[in-house]
Design a protein around this motif. Structure first.
Motif, PDB file in Angstrom:
ATOM      1  N   UNK A 137       0.843  -1.205   0.000  1.00 47.04           N
ATOM      2  CA  UNK A 137       0.000   0.000   0.000  1.00 47.04           C
ATOM      3  C   UNK A 137       0.876   1.251   0.000  1.00 47.04           C
ATOM      4  N   UNK A 138       1.854   1.257   0.892  1.00 49.21           N
ATOM      5  CA  UNK A 138       2.699   2.442   1.053  1.00 49.21           C
ATOM      6  C   UNK A 138       3.493   2.737  -0.216  1.00 49.21           C
ATOM      7  N   UNK A 139       3.936   1.662  -0.891  1.00 50.02           N
ATOM      8  CA  UNK A 139       4.768   1.849  -2.085  1.00 50.02           C
ATOM      9  C   UNK A 139       3.924   1.980  -3.353  1.00 50.02           C
ATOM     10  N   UNK A 140       2.603   1.923  -3.203  1.00 50.71           N
ATOM     11  CA  UNK A 140       1.720   2.220  -4.333  1.00 50.71           C
ATOM     12  C   UNK A 140       1.639   1.128  -5.384  1.00 50.71           C
TER      13      UNK A 140
ATOM     14  N   UNK B 154      11.581   1.875  -3.032  1.00 48.11           N
ATOM     15  CA  UNK B 154      11.115   2.636  -4.200  1.00 48.11           C
ATOM     16  C   UNK B 154      10.667   1.660  -5.270  1.00 48.11           C
ATOM     17  N   UNK B 155       9.407   1.755  -5.676  1.00 46.69           N
ATOM     18  CA  UNK B 155       8.897   0.873  -6.731  1.00 46.69           C
ATOM     19  C   UNK B 155       8.276   1.680  -7.871  1.00 46.69           C
ATOM     20  N   UNK B 156       8.870   2.827  -8.146  1.00 50.31           N
ATOM     21  CA  UNK B 156       8.378   3.687  -9.224  1.00 50.31           C
ATOM     22  C   UNK B 156       8.312   2.914 -10.539  1.00 50.31           C
ATOM     23  N   UNK B 157       7.171   2.964 -11.192  1.00 51.28           N
ATOM     24  CA  UNK B 157       7.009   2.306 -12.489  1.00 51.28           C
ATOM     25  C   UNK B 157       6.536   0.869 -12.402  1.00 51.28           C
ATOM     26  N   UNK B 158       6.477   0.329 -11.195  1.00 46.94           N
ATOM     27  CA  UNK B 158       6.022  -1.051 -10.985  1.00 46.94           C
ATOM     28  C   UNK B 158       4.522  -1.027 -10.673  1.00 46.94           C
ATOM     29  N   UNK B 159       3.787  -2.016 -11.203  1.00 45.56           N
ATOM     30  CA  UNK B 159       2.346  -2.057 -10.910  1.00 45.56           C
ATOM     31  C   UNK B 159       1.981  -3.117  -9.871  1.00 45.56           C
ATOM     32  N   UNK B 160       2.752  -4.212  -9.814  1.00 46.44           N
ATOM     33  CA  UNK B 160       2.424  -5.250  -8.826  1.00 46.44           C
ATOM     34  C   UNK B 160       3.685  -5.969  -8.364  1.00 46.44           C
ATOM     35  N   UNK B 161       3.593  -6.536  -7.143  1.00 46.85           N
ATOM     36  CA  UNK B 161       4.714  -7.312  -6.593  1.00 46.85           C
ATOM     37  C   UNK B 161       4.209  -8.711  -6.228  1.00 46.85           C
ATOM     38  N   UNK B 162       5.121  -9.701  -6.306  1.00 47.59           N
ATOM     39  CA  UNK B 162       4.725 -11.102  -6.124  1.00 47.59           C
ATOM     40  C   UNK B 162       5.587 -11.852  -5.098  1.00 47.59           C
ATOM     41  N   UNK B 163       5.837 -11.303  -3.937  1.00 42.71           N
ATOM     42  CA  UNK B 163       6.593 -12.103  -2.959  1.00 42.71           C
ATOM     43  C   UNK B 163       5.734 -13.248  -2.443  1.00 42.71           C
ATOM     44  N   UNK B 164       6.355 -14.285  -1.913  1.00 47.36           N
ATOM     45  CA  UNK B 164       5.591 -15.420  -1.406  1.00 47.36           C
ATOM     46  C   UNK B 164       6.132 -15.971  -0.105  1.00 47.36           C
ATOM     47  N   UNK B 165       7.426 -16.215  -0.072  1.00 50.79           N
ATOM     48  CA  UNK B 165       8.035 -16.833   1.104  1.00 50.79           C
ATOM     49  C   UNK B 165       7.779 -16.032   2.375  1.00 50.79           C
TER      50      UNK B 165
END
Lengths: 382, 382
Positions: A32-35, A226-237
């Motif tokens: 949420x924080x990193x958008x 910083x995740x500028x330009x990224x739309x989604x993240x997929x961590x799992x562990x």
């Protein structure tokens, strides 16, 4: 029968519910924080209940490591799923079958032959299948480098196919696992971000759509700022973590939500060894973060309430035996129980039919991970 | 649907039926020739069909590595079963429950506390339970040395218990796995025999019964030529063998009856790598006979018809990916299939829900291994 840690049948894989909830909330807050949207990977536990905690407050999309997981979670309320491994062409018919049972299945490719196989299967069935292009962001396991001209060619091949939908690009900074410490992981995180964003720019510059720019490994996503330009993240562990993650610095040992409870079945003071009933089929033979060298052997040995047992090492695993070496083993007796923090949660959970859920030492629930690579055609549609 | 090696869903664990039959017949013939009963261990495959081939022409007893296996095989026609791991005292109630459903369940102990727990459980239920004493024959994993005075004391404790039956002694020359070559393995085989026979002599000298003198590892039993004083042998891995066994000299690569079929999902000539759809959950992370150093990586890569692919190494396994390094990878394309001879059959079969049975490239049957550590109370009694 109600179990607690002293009665649960050993070897038992046990999930600490409070730690799991804390881990999932923390990653959700980061996203949420990193958008960015959080598309949690569920391969670490493969259980519906844990996936629900990971998806809480999010759009509900998941990442999976097998088509069996895609179908299993798809039949249980998750209808936007990314199968985040390059598709074997021989699996294209199964992928199409799974896709037909979901609202949205996203497949990953990095080669024109795979695109051909998937496109042909989609055409034959009159379906439209959605593809993400795998980008190599430095891990060198799969994918095309952002500047490789084949990237745009592959995107054009997908975009021009009447039965394929180009969703965007996907990268995985798996080389973060080779790091030691947060600063080193952050360097990989920035490389992962930067190369995924560059790949997306190449597509957009060629007038191709790229709505999704997806990245994520647990180490990078646990520390990235910083995740500028990224739309989604997929961590799992991160849902469970493990001692590998603690050793490289992406969590603390207190964040590890998975442990294996084992009973002492042999005490041999004359040769300074103990024998446990947890072997390679309870713990896997993953040697952990050997490049860090903090936790030799096959896991960290602790008391049942989680205090590390210094001076003891789980040196050898055979199929159903774990051999412990150390001084002062005569403080233990047959029937004593230990808690082992494993090196690699994803491999441990997959070995267990049942995961026991722990709250303050009591077993409050049992969860069943989905298994294998096939789909269950008889599974109820929900 | 009828499958063959080019269509079986990958990753697939495949058993070569002719090789399995040849391996089981050969070991049976050895046992006959050496004058001992064969009690095959079934932990390597955990399938009824393979156990039947192993037991063919023999008295039908099996060795198992979990109580789940004991119960599963017990409900399917095998009624004399040795659970060949020292019993965790916490498992005594389950052991008694399984024993009540079999004609003969034999348990293994090496400590008075375990004998107490088992004896107490037997008394409570009004059952008689049969025990073997584990002897350490040099492997130093479990057991008492033959000359340890605790051996006779433990035998007396068992023999004097009204609800326990002393069956004899059991040893496992697991240090044969550290050998290189037949001569070195034969030295361990003689040590295994000698120490088991010595332990039996100590019991008999103390006027204690010792009808069973049981030994066996696959390497020692594949090459031993003298089993004087031994009554039964318990090899298991020999049914399928694996590349570890070939590397140390207990079989040839042509004897290996288990392989994993995998599809190429990535070809990267620019970095001299291939990507396969067989990872740690298809192959385990067993590194093989690293002390021999013949087969680096996580298995031997072959063509579908079994010819070794020289110059290629399966260097890295992640959960569902296998990374291959080597020269000339551009001879492969996405969708090609390879056969991998694994390092450790026992760990591979346990990872697969289904084992595919191959005859001359055709899949002629599928077998289901039993799994985990719990018993299925609803299983039909046969």
């Amino acid at each position: 029968m109600t179990h607690h840690l002293r009665t649960v049948p050993t070897p038992a894989a046990v999930i600490d519910l409070e730690r799991l909830k804390q881990n999932t909330r923390k990653m959700a807050a980061r996203a949420h924080r990193l958008g960015v949207q959080l598309r949690p990977h569920v391969k670490t536990h493969k259980c519906v209940e844990a996936a629900q905690l990971q998806a809480e407050g999010h759009f509900g999309g998941l990442a999976v490591s097998t088509l069996a997981e895609a179908d299993f979670f798809g039949q249980r309320g998750f209808d936007d799923i990314t199968f985040a491994v390059p598709l074997a062409p021989g699996r294209a018919p199964l992928a199409a079958q799974v896709a037909a049972r979901l609202r949205q299945l996203n497949l990953v490719v990095d080669h024109p032959t795979a695109v051909d196989a998937i496109g042909e299967e989609a055409r034959r069935r009159g379906q439209t299948l959605s593809l993400l292009i795998k980008v190599d962001c430095g891990y060198h396991r799969a994918g095309l480098l952002p500047d490789d001209p084949n990237l745009v060619r592959l995107a054009q091949q997908i975009h021009s196919h009447t039965h394929l939908n180009l969703l965007g690009v996907l990268a995985h900074g798996g080389h973060s696992y080779e790091c030691v410490g947060v600063q080193a992981i952050r360097v990989v995180a920035e490389q992962e971000r930067n190369m995924a964003v560059n790949a997306a720019a190449h597509l957009r510059n060629a007038n191709l759509p790229c709505p999704t720019v997806s990245v994520g490994s647990t180490p990078t996503m646990a520390v990235v700022e910083d995740l500028t330009g990224i739309t989604e993240i997929r961590p799992g562990n991160y849902a469970l973590f493990d001692h590998f993650q603690a050793d490289i610095g992406s969590c603390t040992p207190e964040d590890i939500a998975l442990s294996v409870i084992s009973e002492v079945i042999g005490v041999y003071p004359e040769r300074s060894t103990l024998l446990l009933d947890a072997g390679a089929l309870a713990l896997s033979k993953d040697p952990g973060a050997t490049h860090v060298g903090k936790t030799p052997g096959f896991g960290r040995l602790c008391t049942l309430d989680g205090h590390p047992l210094e001076g003891l090492t789980l040196t050898d695993l055979s199929q159903e035996h774990g051999k412990v070496k150390g001084s002062d083993v005569s403080r233990f007796t047959i029937g004593d129980r230990l808690r082992i923090l494993p090196h690699h949660s994803c491999l441990v959970t997959a070995l267990h039919e049942t995961l026991y859920v722990e709250q303050e030492g009591a077993i409050v629930d049992t969860w069943q991970p989905v298994r294998g690579w096939s789909i269950d055609d008889k599974a109820p549609k929900r």
